[in-house]
Design a protein around this motif. Sequence first.
Motif, short mmCIF file in Angstrom:
data_model
loop_
_atom_site.label_atom_id
_atom_site.label_comp_id
_atom_site.label_asym_id
_atom_site.label_seq_id
_atom_site.Cartn_x
_atom_site.Cartn_y
_atom_site.Cartn_z
N UNK A 1 50.90 38.00 -67.30
CA UNK A 1 50.56 39.39 -67.60
C UNK A 1 50.24 39.48 -69.08
N UNK A 2 49.19 40.22 -69.40
CA UNK A 2 48.65 40.29 -70.76
C UNK A 2 48.67 41.72 -71.27
N UNK A 3 49.04 41.86 -72.56
CA UNK A 3 49.03 43.18 -73.20
C UNK A 3 48.41 43.06 -74.59
N UNK A 4 47.29 43.76 -74.87
CA UNK A 4 46.63 43.64 -76.17
C UNK A 4 47.18 44.61 -77.21
N UNK A 5 47.13 44.19 -78.47
CA UNK A 5 47.52 45.05 -79.58
C UNK A 5 46.41 46.03 -79.93
N UNK A 6 46.70 46.93 -80.86
CA UNK A 6 45.77 48.03 -81.16
C UNK A 6 44.49 47.58 -81.83
N UNK A 7 44.47 46.42 -82.48
CA UNK A 7 43.27 45.96 -83.17
C UNK A 7 42.37 45.09 -82.29
N UNK A 8 42.83 44.81 -81.07
CA UNK A 8 42.10 43.89 -80.18
C UNK A 8 40.92 44.60 -79.52
N UNK A 9 39.76 43.96 -79.55
CA UNK A 9 38.56 44.50 -78.89
C UNK A 9 38.58 44.14 -77.41
N UNK A 10 37.94 44.96 -76.56
CA UNK A 10 37.88 44.65 -75.12
C UNK A 10 37.35 43.25 -74.84
N UNK A 11 36.38 42.79 -75.63
CA UNK A 11 35.82 41.46 -75.42
C UNK A 11 36.87 40.38 -75.68
N UNK A 12 37.74 40.61 -76.67
CA UNK A 12 38.81 39.65 -76.95
C UNK A 12 39.74 39.53 -75.75
N UNK A 13 40.09 40.67 -75.18
CA UNK A 13 40.96 40.68 -74.00
C UNK A 13 40.33 39.92 -72.84
N UNK A 14 39.04 40.14 -72.64
CA UNK A 14 38.33 39.47 -71.55
C UNK A 14 38.30 37.96 -71.75
N UNK A 15 38.13 37.54 -73.01
CA UNK A 15 38.13 36.10 -73.30
C UNK A 15 39.47 35.48 -72.97
N UNK B 1 39.25 37.82 -88.17
CA UNK B 1 38.36 37.17 -87.20
C UNK B 1 39.14 36.33 -86.19
N UNK B 2 40.40 36.02 -86.51
CA UNK B 2 41.20 35.17 -85.63
C UNK B 2 41.97 36.01 -84.63
N UNK B 3 42.25 35.41 -83.48
CA UNK B 3 42.99 36.07 -82.41
C UNK B 3 44.33 35.37 -82.24
N UNK B 4 45.41 36.13 -82.38
CA UNK B 4 46.76 35.56 -82.26
C UNK B 4 47.33 35.95 -80.90
N UNK B 5 47.65 34.96 -80.10
CA UNK B 5 48.20 35.17 -78.76
C UNK B 5 49.64 34.69 -78.75
N UNK B 6 50.57 35.58 -78.47
CA UNK B 6 51.99 35.21 -78.46
C UNK B 6 52.52 35.11 -77.04
N UNK B 7 53.20 34.00 -76.74
CA UNK B 7 53.89 33.86 -75.46
C UNK B 7 55.41 33.80 -75.68
N UNK B 8 55.84 34.24 -76.86
CA UNK B 8 57.27 34.24 -77.20
C UNK B 8 57.95 35.44 -76.52
N UNK B 9 58.91 35.16 -75.68
CA UNK B 9 59.58 36.21 -74.92
C UNK B 9 60.30 37.21 -75.80
N UNK B 10 60.10 38.51 -75.52
CA UNK B 10 60.85 39.56 -76.19
C UNK B 10 60.31 40.00 -77.54
N UNK B 11 59.40 39.25 -78.13
CA UNK B 11 58.88 39.58 -79.46
C UNK B 11 57.71 40.55 -79.31
N UNK B 12 57.85 41.74 -79.89
CA UNK B 12 56.86 42.79 -79.69
C UNK B 12 55.58 42.56 -80.48
N UNK B 13 54.52 43.18 -80.01
CA UNK B 13 53.25 43.12 -80.70
C UNK B 13 53.38 43.72 -82.10
N UNK B 14 54.09 44.86 -82.19
CA UNK B 14 54.23 45.53 -83.50
C UNK B 14 54.95 44.65 -84.50
N UNK B 15 55.95 43.89 -84.05
CA UNK B 15 56.66 42.99 -84.96
C UNK B 15 55.72 41.92 -85.50
#
Length: 280
Positions: A142-156, A100-114
């Motif tokens: 610039x924003x890039x969502x992971x595979x589990x992120x819903x469109x509404x999460x991205x919009x938020x 239910x939680x949304x994790x947003x990373x602003x750490x440079x170079x660290x991939x979503x998959x990691x």
Amino acid sequence: MASSQRSRVPPDMAVGFIGAGRMAQAMARGFITSGIIKAGNITASDPDPRMLNYVQKNLGINVTNSNREVVEKSQMIVLAVKPNVVSPVLQEVSQTVSKEKLVVSIAGGITISFIEQNLPVGSKVIRVMPNTPALVLAAASVLSPGKEVEPEDTEIVMELLRCFGIVEPGSEKLLDAVTGLSGSGPAYAFTAIEALSDGGVKMGLPRDLAIKLAAQTLLGAAKMVLETGKHPGQLKDEVCSPGGTTIAAMHKLERGGFRASLIDAVEAATLRAKELGQQK
């Protein structure tokens, strides 16, 4: 955001920052200033007590020494730490992160998959590359969502990011280049302002006036690009009168490798961002 638009951000949304440095401060300030997130609904952790004291005193947000507490209290958690700290932080808080939680990373170079690999299966991860002009509500993100992120999460998240500047969606493979251009770019602009003011001082201007003129000139030029929609090359040509002062100056810049130096700078910062990601 126009008043006619309905906010997609849930009322009383709780936001947490793991790391309370400049970018976290800038983001929190933007959320609070816009009125979209209340200061009382923001919690931050940081190993430096001076940082916690600063954000508590100046932003009125909640502070804690516990990263887990940040996750427990928050619907959206911002990883605002250095790349080399991401792995131990994820290991520490993993058991507290739910789907239910949304994790947003602003750490440079660290991939979503990691990040996903170090969190429970199904965790929602969004990677964002903002920049420090967020401090004055003029960020480029610039924003890039992971595979589990819903469109509404991205919009938020995009709505929240617009509180302190512009935001564009983009493929994750672009984010290292984004880091090299807009992430590191303010330093290039600061150096240009300093060099232009040096030129003004050399030619007789007082330092304070030279800095103010140089800074306002870059600000005005940037606004012209963004607001006219014209190509910067066209705007440059419009300033260069035949046989005039500007074209003479442009000749000197070309001879000095001005364009090539900026291209090299973006390339070097991009490659370094990739290296930092691999060192995790």
